[in-house]
Design a protein around this motif. Structure first.
Motif, PDB file in Angstrom:
ATOM      1  N   GLU A   1     -14.852   3.609   5.762  1.00  0.00           N
ATOM      2  CA  GLU A   1     -14.275   2.308   5.412  1.00  0.00           C
ATOM      3  C   GLU A   1     -12.758   2.385   5.492  1.00  0.00           C
ATOM      4  O   GLU A   1     -12.068   2.791   4.551  1.00  0.00           O
ATOM      5  CB  GLU A   1     -14.726   1.900   3.998  1.00  0.00           C
ATOM      6  CG  GLU A   1     -14.148   0.592   3.488  1.00  0.00           C
ATOM      7  CD  GLU A   1     -14.406  -0.578   4.407  1.00  0.00           C
ATOM      8  OE1 GLU A   1     -13.453  -1.010   5.054  1.00  0.00           O
ATOM      9  OE2 GLU A   1     -15.554  -1.038   4.468  1.00  0.00           O
ATOM     10  N   GLY A   2     -12.223   2.004   6.669  1.00  0.00           N
ATOM     11  CA  GLY A   2     -10.789   2.130   6.914  1.00  0.00           C
ATOM     12  C   GLY A   2      -9.948   1.296   5.980  1.00  0.00           C
ATOM     13  O   GLY A   2      -8.843   1.703   5.597  1.00  0.00           O
ATOM     14  N   ALA A   3     -10.446   0.122   5.575  1.00  0.00           N
ATOM     15  CA  ALA A   3      -9.660  -0.730   4.675  1.00  0.00           C
ATOM     16  C   ALA A   3      -9.457  -0.058   3.324  1.00  0.00           C
ATOM     17  O   ALA A   3      -8.397  -0.200   2.700  1.00  0.00           O
ATOM     18  CB  ALA A   3     -10.354  -2.076   4.498  1.00  0.00           C
ATOM     19  N   ALA A   4     -10.458   0.690   2.857  1.00  0.00           N
ATOM     20  CA  ALA A   4     -10.314   1.389   1.578  1.00  0.00           C
ATOM     21  C   ALA A   4      -9.278   2.497   1.693  1.00  0.00           C
ATOM     22  O   ALA A   4      -8.414   2.660   0.812  1.00  0.00           O
ATOM     23  CB  ALA A   4     -11.659   1.966   1.141  1.00  0.00           C
ATOM     24  N   ALA A   5      -9.342   3.273   2.766  1.00  0.00           N
ATOM     25  CA  ALA A   5      -8.368   4.349   2.956  1.00  0.00           C
ATOM     26  C   ALA A   5      -6.960   3.784   3.072  1.00  0.00           C
ATOM     27  O   ALA A   5      -6.007   4.311   2.478  1.00  0.00           O
ATOM     28  CB  ALA A   5      -8.722   5.148   4.209  1.00  0.00           C
ATOM     29  N   LEU A   6      -6.823   2.684   3.828  1.00  0.00           N
ATOM     30  CA  LEU A   6      -5.503   2.095   4.013  1.00  0.00           C
ATOM     31  C   LEU A   6      -4.940   1.568   2.699  1.00  0.00           C
ATOM     32  O   LEU A   6      -3.784   1.841   2.345  1.00  0.00           O
ATOM     33  CB  LEU A   6      -5.576   0.970   5.040  1.00  0.00           C
ATOM     34  CG  LEU A   6      -4.280   0.193   5.266  1.00  0.00           C
ATOM     35  CD1 LEU A   6      -3.168   1.115   5.741  1.00  0.00           C
ATOM     36  CD2 LEU A   6      -4.494  -0.936   6.255  1.00  0.00           C
ATOM     37  N   ASN A   7      -5.748   0.826   1.950  1.00  0.00           N
ATOM     38  CA  ASN A   7      -5.230   0.248   0.709  1.00  0.00           C
ATOM     39  C   ASN A   7      -4.938   1.305  -0.346  1.00  0.00           C
ATOM     40  O   ASN A   7      -3.973   1.177  -1.106  1.00  0.00           O
ATOM     41  CB  ASN A   7      -6.207  -0.801   0.181  1.00  0.00           C
ATOM     42  CG  ASN A   7      -6.104  -2.110   0.940  1.00  0.00           C
ATOM     43  OD1 ASN A   7      -5.100  -2.804   0.860  1.00  0.00           O
ATOM     44  ND2 ASN A   7      -7.131  -2.437   1.692  1.00  0.00           N
ATOM     45  N   ARG A   8      -5.756   2.353  -0.387  1.00  0.00           N
ATOM     46  CA  ARG A   8      -5.429   3.436  -1.319  1.00  0.00           C
ATOM     47  C   ARG A   8      -4.160   4.149  -0.874  1.00  0.00           C
ATOM     48  O   ARG A   8      -3.332   4.561  -1.696  1.00  0.00           O
ATOM     49  CB  ARG A   8      -6.592   4.417  -1.447  1.00  0.00           C
ATOM     50  CG  ARG A   8      -6.381   5.417  -2.594  1.00  0.00           C
ATOM     51  CD  ARG A   8      -7.606   6.267  -2.850  1.00  0.00           C
ATOM     52  NE  ARG A   8      -7.861   7.209  -1.773  1.00  0.00           N
ATOM     53  CZ  ARG A   8      -8.824   8.125  -1.790  1.00  0.00           C
ATOM     54  NH1 ARG A   8      -9.642   8.196  -2.836  1.00  0.00           N
ATOM     55  NH2 ARG A   8      -9.010   8.948  -0.780  1.00  0.00           N
ATOM     56  N   ALA A   9      -3.990   4.279   0.437  1.00  0.00           N
ATOM     57  CA  ALA A   9      -2.760   4.890   0.957  1.00  0.00           C
ATOM     58  C   ALA A   9      -1.546   4.077   0.531  1.00  0.00           C
ATOM     59  O   ALA A   9      -0.545   4.635   0.041  1.00  0.00           O
ATOM     60  CB  ALA A   9      -2.825   4.975   2.475  1.00  0.00           C
TER      61      ALA A   9
END
Length: 669
Positions: free
Chosen positions: A361-369
């Motif tokens: 889930e790229g959106a989760a990784a991006l938002n946590r980043a």
């Protein structure tokens, strides 16, 4: 009449008339029934029942007449009575299943089909209806097996072949489904369901023009068929015609107002049309109709967040996650709402939960980043940032650190122009480490990057770096080169404008001793999700009231009507040459920017270009992740962020900018 009816009639007609006095009446009725004379056939069937009450064949045939008239409840009752009189006739069970399926009683229809198939294995009609019941119950893999059984019993069974194609599409096997559906339609062109399935299949394959043609053909056959309208809406939406899609969905909803899925799709289209309140209403309707629909719950939550209700949004996202455990998108959206509520720890946990359920889930990784980078946790943040969504790339190993002396490194562009300018601050360091570097960039940046990085080859993203050894996305360079704040070099600029053009612009803008101030007040991407980050030119009145300042527009999308209105309203001159294409000619944009003494910009590309050129720039914006936990933006040494006051907007921050600009202009005088 179909094959099932003929078999049922033959079963009754073979009895000797002496043993069954109703048999001649049934035979006469069946002949009329076959010829389409329903009323006299029904009269004869009822006479047969009068002669022999409870006659199973008569009840069954009356049930089939009811099916043909669309009276499926009557059909199920009559055929059920026939089965009570004789449970050994497989066609009775198969036709009962057909009626039950039409009534939406799919579990009972499945059971009836299985009884028919136990009595006569391979009965094509029973196997086909079994497949339909299984599809309706969300079991396409089992349905595929049932349809194939029907086709083994009758290879030319076009309906079963069309249904098989629909099942293959539902299983994600669109390429396999297409020829099956085309063969079915070649045999029976009028099958609207198969035409609908073919349109959906072509859309899945990305062939939206062909899909639209087939779906329009399906609609022509059934103008008021809600599933066809909904599928056509999805296709025209993909072709960029959102308003038409919303209208089609509205028509479908008028036909089936209790379809929660349709309301949810309608909400998505309305949101793309920037009709936020209407979208919220559509999502709320979907939730009322289907309280456990996770997509509608989280979609409504996202709109509530946009409407300024993060607490309500968080509650809806929690309901979505509870309704469908493992639904990563609900956890991502919950994290965003919690972030708005100021609970960074809970937001980080929500993003982590999304990644637990779906590591891709790229959106989760991006938002946590972004959350971690905003807090200044660079090591963790850049590691997460590497998991952001990525498009197709070259078949090369990715550089994630280590010695690359003597290696040929390909740097790939990504994201928007402002991001590309910001990440380009890392390019000189990458060039110093590698043997050779090829930079792929937005075509508009090629002249600027060629001048700034003469040791590298600069090309468009579509060009082929023939002999590169490894690649890196531009946004992944900070993971290697900016893992701590001390790794940001103090260089004031990494781009230079063409000197002669800068001199020409300065000569044209010089007007007394006051400063030349470039302004950019909004972005062409000022949609509903980004609007709060921008301003209107009417809000710049306090700056225009500062005496002795020469203003010049750096707004790359022109907005000449807005400029003219502001000049009339505030009695100020804002230099702007319509012959300049600041959106596409970045050499001219750079020269104009470099000719300014100061740039005042919202969070958009003109401010990033000014910072990359080393021009003093005041960026009117709330702190974001690019501040990396500081009060400045370490990427741009000449940039000064001017945040809004607590609870304020970028427009409110302009009052402070005007005060500081007045001090600067006074000092100049």
């Amino acid at each position: 009449m179909n094959r099932k009816e003929r078999r049922a009639g033959a079963a009754g007609g073979n009895r000797a008339a002496a043993a069954d006095p109703a048999a001649p009446l049934l035979a006469q009725g069946l002949a009329l029934h076959r010829d389409g004379h329903a009323a006299p056939a029904e009269a004869l069937y009822r006479q047969a029942l009068a002669v022999r009450p409870g006659h199973p064949d008569a009840l069954h045939l009356l049930g089939m007449l009811a099916c043909g008239a669309g009276r499926f409840a009557d059909a199920a009752d009559l055929i059920g009575q026939a089965i009570a009189g004789n449970r050994t006739v497989p066609d009775y069970h198969a036709n009962l299943a057909f009626a039950l399926h039409a009534l939406g009683r799919y579990e009972e229809a499945e059971s009836a089909c299985r009884r028919a198939l136990r009595l006569r294995p391979g009965l094509p009609e029973a196997a086909n209806t079994l497949g339909n019941a299984l599809m309706a119950r969300g079991r396409p893999a089992e349905a595929e097996r049932a349809y194939r059984e029907a086709l083994r019993g009758r290879p030319a069974y076009a309906e079963a072949q069309g249904n098989l194609g629909a099942a293959l599409r539902a299983l994600g096997r669109a390429a396999e489904a297409e020829p099956v559906l085309r063969a079915a339609l070649a045999a029976l062109p009028g099958m609207a369901e198969a035409r609908l399935a073919l349109g959906r299949t072509l859309a899945d394959l990305g062939r939206t023009e062909e899909a639209e043609a087939d779906l329009r053909a399906a609609r022509a056959a059934r103008p008021d068929h809600a599933p066809t309208l909904a599928a056509l809406a999805v296709t025209v939406e993909r072709r960029g015609r959102t308003a038409e899609a919303a209208a089609l969905q509205g028509r479908a909803i008028a036909l089936v107002p209790d379809d929660g899925e349709l309301w949810n799709l309608h909400g998505q289209s309305l949101l793309r049309l920037d009709r936020t309140a209407a979208a919220a209403g559509a999502y709320a309707r979907a939730v009322r109709l289907c309280p456990g629909m996770a997509e509608a719950l989280t979609n409504l939550g996202s709109v509530r967040r946009e409407q300024g209700d993060p607490a309500g949004a968080a509650a809806l996202h929690r309901r979505a996650a509870a309704a469908r455990p493992g639904y990563a998108a609900a956890h991502v959206n919950l994290g965003l709402a919690l972030q708005d509520l100021g609970d960074a720890a809970a937001a980080e946990a929500a993003f982590g939960a999304a990644l637990t359920h779906d590591p891709a889930e790229g959106a989760a990784a991006l938002n946590r980043a972004l959350l971690r980078l905003r807090a200044g946790r660079l090591g963790e943040g850049w590691a997460d940032y590497a998991g952001r969504p990525a498009g197709p790339g070259p078949a090369l190993p990715e550089w994630t650190g280590g010695d690359i002396a003597g290696r040929h490194l390909l740097i790939r562009r990504e994201q928007g122009l402002g991001d590309e300018l910001m990440f380009a601050s890392c390019y000189a360091d990458a060039i110093a480490r590698a043997g050779r570097v090829t930079i792929q960039c937005d075509r508009r940046l090629i002249p600027l990057f060629t001048r700034a990085f003469p040791q590298a080859a600069v090309q468009r993203p579509a060009d082929d770096p023939a002999d590169a050894d490894l690649h890196v996305r531009a946004g992944s360079l900070p993971r290697v080169l900016r893992d701590r704040l001390g790794a940001f070099p103090p260089r004031p600029a990494w781009l230079t404008a063409e000197p002669q053009r800068v001199a020409e612009r300065r000569a044209r803008l010089a007007d007394g001793a006051g400063p030349v101030v470039g302004i950019a007040w909004t972005s062409w991407r000022s949609d509903r999700t980004r609007r709060a980050a921008y301003t209107t030119l009417d809000q710049w009145g306090p700056l225009f009231a500062v005496p002795g300042v020469r203003f010049v527009s750096l707004q790359y999308d022109g907005r000449y009507d807005e400029l003219a209105a502001a000049q009339r309203r505030f009695g100020v001159t804002i230099a702007c040459d319509p012959a300049d294409d600041l959106a596409n000619d970045l050499e001219t944009a750079a020269a104009l920017t470099a000719a300014c003494d100061l740039v005042v910009s919202v969070a958009s590309a003109p401010g990033e270009l000014a910072g990359a050129l080393g021009v003093p720039v005041w960026r009117v914006c709330a702190p974001d992740w690019t501040h990396l936990g500081t009060a400045v933006r370490p990427w741009f040494p000449t940039m000064r962020p001017v945040p809004p006051p607590p609870g304020g907007t970028p427009g409110d921050a302009l009052v402070r900018v005007a005060r500081d600009l007045a001090a600067l202009a006074g000092a100049r005088r």
